[in-house]
Write a protein that holds these residues in place. Sequence first.
Motif, PDB file in Angstrom:
ATOM      1  N   VAL A  83       0.862  -1.177   0.000  1.00 37.36           N
ATOM      2  CA  VAL A  83       0.000   0.000   0.000  1.00 37.36           C
ATOM      3  C   VAL A  83       0.899   1.228   0.000  1.00 37.36           C
ATOM      4  N   LEU A  84       0.815   2.032  -1.043  1.00 34.01           N
ATOM      5  CA  LEU A  84       1.674   3.194  -1.190  1.00 34.01           C
ATOM      6  C   LEU A  84       1.088   4.394  -0.456  1.00 34.01           C
ATOM      7  N   ARG A  85       1.953   5.323  -0.112  1.00 38.48           N
ATOM      8  CA  ARG A  85       1.557   6.491   0.663  1.00 38.48           C
ATOM      9  C   ARG A  85       0.721   7.446  -0.187  1.00 38.48           C
ATOM     10  N   VAL A 123      -9.766   0.630  -7.306  1.00 40.53           N
ATOM     11  CA  VAL A 123      -8.483   1.151  -6.841  1.00 40.53           C
ATOM     12  C   VAL A 123      -8.699   2.388  -5.982  1.00 40.53           C
ATOM     13  N   ALA A 124      -9.640   3.233  -6.365  1.00 39.03           N
ATOM     14  CA  ALA A 124      -9.950   4.416  -5.557  1.00 39.03           C
ATOM     15  C   ALA A 124     -10.420   3.998  -4.163  1.00 39.03           C
ATOM     16  N   ARG A 125     -11.266   2.983  -4.094  1.00 39.64           N
ATOM     17  CA  ARG A 125     -11.713   2.485  -2.791  1.00 39.64           C
ATOM     18  C   ARG A 125     -10.553   1.919  -1.987  1.00 39.64           C
ATOM     19  N   PHE A 152      -0.851   4.898 -10.657  1.00 41.73           N
ATOM     20  CA  PHE A 152       0.329   4.063 -10.874  1.00 41.73           C
ATOM     21  C   PHE A 152      -0.015   2.592 -10.680  1.00 41.73           C
ATOM     22  N   VAL A 153      -0.733   2.281  -9.604  1.00 42.39           N
ATOM     23  CA  VAL A 153      -1.133   0.897  -9.338  1.00 42.39           C
ATOM     24  C   VAL A 153      -2.108   0.411 -10.409  1.00 42.39           C
ATOM     25  N   TYR A 154      -3.027   1.254 -10.816  1.00 41.43           N
ATOM     26  CA  TYR A 154      -3.998   0.919 -11.865  1.00 41.43           C
ATOM     27  C   TYR A 154      -3.289   0.587 -13.178  1.00 41.43           C
ATOM     28  N   PHE A 155      -2.328   1.427 -13.574  1.00 42.03           N
ATOM     29  CA  PHE A 155      -1.600   1.190 -14.821  1.00 42.03           C
ATOM     30  C   PHE A 155      -0.754  -0.082 -14.729  1.00 42.03           C
ATOM     31  N   PHE A 156      -0.157  -0.328 -13.566  1.00 45.77           N
ATOM     32  CA  PHE A 156       0.641  -1.542 -13.384  1.00 45.77           C
ATOM     33  C   PHE A 156      -0.241  -2.776 -13.560  1.00 45.77           C
TER      34      PHE A 156
END
Length: 362
Positions: free
Chosen positions: A164-166, A322-324, A179-183
């Motif tokens: 979980v990124l800051r 991802v937003a959630r 970033f997580v979504y694109f990954f």
Amino acid sequence: MGTVLAWATLAVWTGLALCHSWFWRTDQRLPPLVRPEIWPSVAIVIPARDEAGLLPETLPTLLRQTYPGDARVILVDDGSSDGTSGVARALAVPNGLPLTVTSPGEPPEGWTGKLWAVAHGVREAGDVDFLLLTDADIAHDPGSLETLVAASASGRDLVSQMAVLRTATFWERLIVPAFVYFFAMLYPFRRVNSARWRTAAAAGGCVLVRRSALERAGGIGTIRGAVIDDVALARAVTSAGGRIWLGYASKVRNVRPYPRLADLWQMVARSAYTQLRHSPLLLAGTVVGMIAVFLAPPVLALTGSWQAAAAWLLMAATFVPVARYYRQPLVAGLLLPFTAGLYTLMTLDSARRRTGWKGRTY
């Protein structure tokens, strides 16, 4: 022509939403846990370069892990100039996991500094069953190590979690979830976890790998020059016949701050062109693709195209999980085209610069 493009964007987003392995869902969490009768031995290897400021927040979380088997922590100081080794030694926890602080010296030609440090830590670990490769900016909640090992007990050779990124600042909230979504779009987690696909990926902040599987893959030396080392390691393990798993974390957090846009820009730009294998053709295709997939829907929607507006809304809807996950407003997906535009500029900037990190260039 505009109507044709609008229909094309709607078709693309319908395909991505329904036919791209549900990449946008965040339900890939640790697989069923199996508590082994005899817990395997584990060495936690932490490469660290100039991390004295973050270690007090992260290293104790590993030293305080309670684990039913043998476990130890090895911090490898990769040529730090800020007293990282001394800070690490001072953080040793009474009755905690044993801590070894070591340094391998400067990397030989052809090695990245991080992987040279990891390889040194692996040698220092000796004949253990598992290696937990985790970064110096990663904090682990209690029980993280035990849970990871239990998830590997059913035969998986590599288990990795996207930490979980800051997301404390405005720019972190805008850039990090995307970033997580694109990954996940690039490496759909379901494909990584399925034997039917050859997709291989890992999240470098938290990788538990079976030592025997790592040796079959040729060891860390086989990926010694990789800048995107987590994906390279996953590919090496799967190429050697290993089973891997990648998912979202609940007990693993990245605490490194990226307060300014410039900080996040550097984080993305330092490896984006490497991801494209330094190919001008792939770069051109990526830029065109980002414009067509992410930027065209809102632009065409503003001209009155309902098809493009539907594509934009579908894009935003796929961003909701991802937003959630990051506790962001559900309407954040509507800003995804703007964020994608920033990522496109970061990728172009990556192509003009040399890959570098903390004083080293590759």
